[in-house]
Design a protein around this motif. Sequence first.
Motif, PDB file in Angstrom:
ATOM      1  N   GLN A   5     -96.770  11.750 -14.661  1.00  0.00           N
ATOM      2  CA  GLN A   5     -97.748  12.731 -13.886  1.00  0.00           C
ATOM      3  C   GLN A   5     -96.560  13.736 -12.899  1.00  0.00           C
ATOM      4  OE1 GLN A   5    -100.146   9.324 -12.301  1.00  0.00           O
ATOM      5  NE2 GLN A   5    -101.561  11.116 -12.349  1.00  0.00           N
ATOM      6  N   TYR A   6     -95.625  13.024 -12.355  1.00  0.00           N
ATOM      7  CA  TYR A   6     -94.679  13.829 -11.590  1.00  0.00           C
ATOM      8  C   TYR A   6     -93.872  14.884 -12.337  1.00  0.00           C
ATOM      9  CZ  TYR A   6     -95.418  10.213  -7.959  1.00  0.00           C
ATOM     10  OH  TYR A   6     -95.986   9.403  -6.976  1.00  0.00           O
ATOM     11  N   SER A   7     -93.537  14.367 -13.510  1.00  0.00           N
ATOM     12  CA  SER A   7     -92.850  15.310 -14.367  1.00  0.00           C
ATOM     13  C   SER A   7     -93.873  16.645 -14.825  1.00  0.00           C
ATOM     14  CB  SER A   7     -92.413  14.626 -15.766  1.00  0.00           C
ATOM     15  OG  SER A   7     -91.614  15.556 -16.449  1.00  0.00           O
ATOM     16  N   GLU A   8     -94.813  16.276 -15.197  1.00  0.00           N
ATOM     17  CA  GLU A   8     -95.921  17.425 -15.727  1.00  0.00           C
ATOM     18  C   GLU A   8     -96.178  18.185 -14.446  1.00  0.00           C
ATOM     19  OE1 GLU A   8     -99.039  15.665 -17.379  1.00  0.00           O
ATOM     20  OE2 GLU A   8     -97.896  14.844 -19.214  1.00  0.00           O
ATOM     21  N   TYR A   9     -96.320  17.714 -13.342  1.00  0.00           N
ATOM     22  CA  TYR A   9     -96.486  18.405 -11.948  1.00  0.00           C
ATOM     23  C   TYR A   9     -95.327  19.460 -11.822  1.00  0.00           C
ATOM     24  CZ  TYR A   9     -97.331  19.522  -7.225  1.00  0.00           C
ATOM     25  OH  TYR A   9     -97.801  19.931  -5.952  1.00  0.00           O
ATOM     26  N   VAL A  10     -94.302  18.901 -11.725  1.00  0.00           N
ATOM     27  CA  VAL A  10     -92.934  19.801 -11.275  1.00  0.00           C
ATOM     28  C   VAL A  10     -92.908  20.721 -12.543  1.00  0.00           C
ATOM     29  CG1 VAL A  10     -90.606  19.723 -11.033  1.00  0.00           C
ATOM     30  CG2 VAL A  10     -91.936  17.821 -10.042  1.00  0.00           C
ATOM     31  N   GLN A  11     -92.958  20.385 -13.666  1.00  0.00           N
ATOM     32  CA  GLN A  11     -92.488  21.300 -14.910  1.00  0.00           C
ATOM     33  C   GLN A  11     -93.660  22.550 -14.652  1.00  0.00           C
ATOM     34  OE1 GLN A  11     -90.500  21.045 -17.894  1.00  0.00           O
ATOM     35  NE2 GLN A  11     -90.788  23.263 -17.468  1.00  0.00           N
ATOM     36  N   ARG A  12     -94.819  22.390 -14.288  1.00  0.00           N
ATOM     37  CA  ARG A  12     -95.624  23.575 -13.848  1.00  0.00           C
ATOM     38  C   ARG A  12     -95.323  24.557 -13.026  1.00  0.00           C
ATOM     39  NH1 ARG A  12     -99.863  19.446 -15.193  1.00  0.00           N
ATOM     40  NH2 ARG A  12     -99.824  18.920 -12.913  1.00  0.00           N
ATOM     41  N   LEU A  13     -94.717  23.848 -11.836  1.00  0.00           N
ATOM     42  CA  LEU A  13     -94.107  24.409 -10.711  1.00  0.00           C
ATOM     43  C   LEU A  13     -92.966  25.516 -11.200  1.00  0.00           C
ATOM     44  CD1 LEU A  13     -94.337  22.041  -7.692  1.00  0.00           C
ATOM     45  CD2 LEU A  13     -96.142  23.597  -8.576  1.00  0.00           C
ATOM     46  N   VAL A  14     -92.063  24.825 -11.925  1.00  0.00           N
ATOM     47  CA  VAL A  14     -90.893  25.430 -12.153  1.00  0.00           C
ATOM     48  C   VAL A  14     -91.216  26.797 -13.362  1.00  0.00           C
ATOM     49  CG1 VAL A  14     -88.930  25.248 -13.770  1.00  0.00           C
ATOM     50  CG2 VAL A  14     -89.422  23.247 -12.059  1.00  0.00           C
ATOM     51  N   ASN A  15     -91.989  26.258 -14.346  1.00  0.00           N
ATOM     52  CA  ASN A  15     -92.422  27.387 -15.070  1.00  0.00           C
ATOM     53  C   ASN A  15     -92.877  28.522 -14.299  1.00  0.00           C
ATOM     54  OD1 ASN A  15     -91.579  25.995 -17.206  1.00  0.00           O
ATOM     55  ND2 ASN A  15     -93.571  25.240 -17.732  1.00  0.00           N
ATOM     56  N   HIS A  16     -93.836  28.428 -13.302  1.00  0.00           N
ATOM     57  CA  HIS A  16     -94.412  29.549 -12.620  1.00  0.00           C
ATOM     58  C   HIS A  16     -93.366  30.229 -11.577  1.00  0.00           C
ATOM     59  CE1 HIS A  16     -98.138  31.372 -11.358  1.00  0.00           C
ATOM     60  NE2 HIS A  16     -97.695  31.326 -10.143  1.00  0.00           N
ATOM     61  N   GLY A  17     -92.144  29.701 -11.580  1.00  0.00           N
ATOM     62  CA  GLY A  17     -91.098  30.318 -10.631  1.00  0.00           C
ATOM     63  C   GLY A  17     -91.306  30.036  -9.123  1.00  0.00           C
ATOM     64  N   ILE A  18     -91.756  28.792  -9.040  1.00  0.00           N
ATOM     65  CA  ILE A  18     -91.926  28.364  -7.650  1.00  0.00           C
ATOM     66  C   ILE A  18     -90.455  28.088  -7.020  1.00  0.00           C
ATOM     67  CG2 ILE A  18     -92.644  26.592  -5.889  1.00  0.00           C
ATOM     68  CD1 ILE A  18     -94.723  28.479  -7.023  1.00  0.00           C
ATOM     69  N   SER A  19     -90.034  28.456  -5.683  1.00  0.00           N
ATOM     70  CA  SER A  19     -88.594  28.265  -5.275  1.00  0.00           C
ATOM     71  C   SER A  19     -88.150  26.920  -4.868  1.00  0.00           C
ATOM     72  CB  SER A  19     -88.579  29.132  -3.983  1.00  0.00           C
ATOM     73  OG  SER A  19     -88.528  30.677  -4.331  1.00  0.00           O
ATOM     74  N   GLY A  20     -89.260  26.159  -4.402  1.00  0.00           N
ATOM     75  CA  GLY A  20     -88.966  24.896  -3.810  1.00  0.00           C
ATOM     76  C   GLY A  20     -90.236  24.118  -3.479  1.00  0.00           C
ATOM     77  N   LEU A  21     -90.197  22.722  -3.631  1.00  0.00           N
ATOM     78  CA  LEU A  21     -91.171  21.846  -2.920  1.00  0.00           C
ATOM     79  C   LEU A  21     -90.949  21.049  -1.666  1.00  0.00           C
ATOM     80  CD1 LEU A  21     -94.008  20.584  -3.738  1.00  0.00           C
ATOM     81  CD2 LEU A  21     -92.776  18.944  -5.365  1.00  0.00           C
ATOM     82  N   GLY A  22     -91.940  21.282  -0.634  1.00  0.00           N
ATOM     83  CA  GLY A  22     -91.785  20.452   0.383  1.00  0.00           C
ATOM     84  C   GLY A  22     -92.880  19.181   0.532  1.00  0.00           C
ATOM     85  N   PHE A  23     -92.311  18.040   0.350  1.00  0.00           N
ATOM     86  CA  PHE A  23     -93.265  16.639   0.628  1.00  0.00           C
ATOM     87  C   PHE A  23     -93.098  16.289   1.734  1.00  0.00           C
ATOM     88  CE2 PHE A  23     -94.691  12.569  -0.702  1.00  0.00           C
ATOM     89  CZ  PHE A  23     -95.667  12.912  -1.640  1.00  0.00           C
TER      90      PHE A  23
END
Length: 509
Positions: free
Chosen positions: A69-87
């Motif tokens: 779940q985490y991997s698929e979530y991060v993969q979607r963000l990377v593919n979309h060009g998101i600069s970073g994630l704040g949790f």
Amino acid sequence: MPPTINAIIHKSSLNLRCVVPDAADPALEASVSWVHSSDLDDPTPFLDPGQLLLTDGTQFPVSHSTDSQYSEYVQRLVNHGISGLGFATQVIHGVLPRGLKDACSHHGLPLLEVPDRTPFIAIIRFVADWLAREQHARSEWSLQAQRAIARAALRPDGLRSILAELERQLHGWVALFDAAGNHILMPNNRPVPSALMPGVTEAVTKALDQGSRSVLQLMVDGEQVTLQTLGRRHYLRGVLVLGAIEPLDPARTDIINSVIALASLALEQTRTLDTARRHLRAGVFEQLLAGSLDVAERTARQVWGRLPAEPLVVTVAHQPGQGQNLLEALELLSDDHRGAVFYAQRDQNVVVLAGSALQDKVAGLLEKYGATAGASGKTTFASLAQGLREGERSLQRALELSRPLVVFDQISEGGMLGLLRRDEAGSVAQRLIDPLAKHDETEQTQLLPTVIAWLENNCVWDKTARQLGVHRHTLRNRIDAAGTVLGLNLDSLRDRLELFAAVEFLEKR
């Protein structure tokens, strides 16, 4: 410029901690265009590339979230060009989920831990304030730069000063090409890199040939170059070329547009002066035709220098579609050979007067700009009217044969009709017919006998075809082929007569 991930991390009041990657990793220098918060499982439809995403992890159940779940979530963000994630921790999740950290590390997405005492709005406000300061600074820079360019426009060498100021503001190189595609050298300006000049010159020529206003961005020898044409449609005045500059943002674009407007205005003012000079040229030429040589010489000497020395050649050219570019080029040629080349517009044509030594340059320039031309024999100002008639007659011949240039000597001396009364007419007739005879021998054709039969039958197609025992279309194809080999247009009466005379001379020898 927008803030980077590093700039946000180092804002002490936000108390952010960089979890992934290491502090020296270049991924932390990614720009952040905006900050958005979302707890959706797939927030990418609502995000733009380059944004920083904030989440409290509601989409990840605390007790049974899986690594996939985490991997698929991060993969979607990377593919979309998101600069970073704040949790955010201590909200839904007490600590950062191990699976999220591993996924961010695997996919190369910067991960920031946001403590519960740091509200998301604080991070958003920090980035908004940063962008507002940047926008204000860019607007202030743009205003100051436009003021500097406006002051440069007031200097005596306004156009050169404008371009020099543009170079200083953009920290790149700027080049100006005239309407003929020639590079205008500007003192103290940065030179165009020598490796780029051939490609830039070719691109400028293509832009001018199109004859319309355009902005082009292209890669030349690995460097991005921007071309902007100046002037009006079908009346281009030149091309402005920019290179080695930073990416164009609205502020830089405003500066360039200001320079284009000022440069276009300066060039249009020059156009008005050029138009007046061309009217003056036309008047001087009419004075020469009328025999007022003294008046014409005095006028020319004050504006352009002396008139061309005798003997001279009169070249009459039919202007191509982009005739304005041809006139610009002739003006430059006249300036380069002050007094040795004179041109004037007359009706729909351009008349060029030059000594025989410069005739090759005149012919080469006319051919370069797609003009069809006819040149007289050597003449004098006293016989200028006769020279003009010879040039016009040669031009008519060039148009008939679809040739770039025909010289009157080729008509009066090389043509059969001009040699009917000369003793050597028979030998000239032989030289005219020889290409046809050699073609028959080499290609095993019957073009010469066909031509002779056709002329004997007064160019009547049906009668000749019956005599030769061929189809009428076959006969037509043979005659067309013969005209191509001989360089004659056998649809015209003059060329038919010339060929007829040649055949007559050969048969009577």
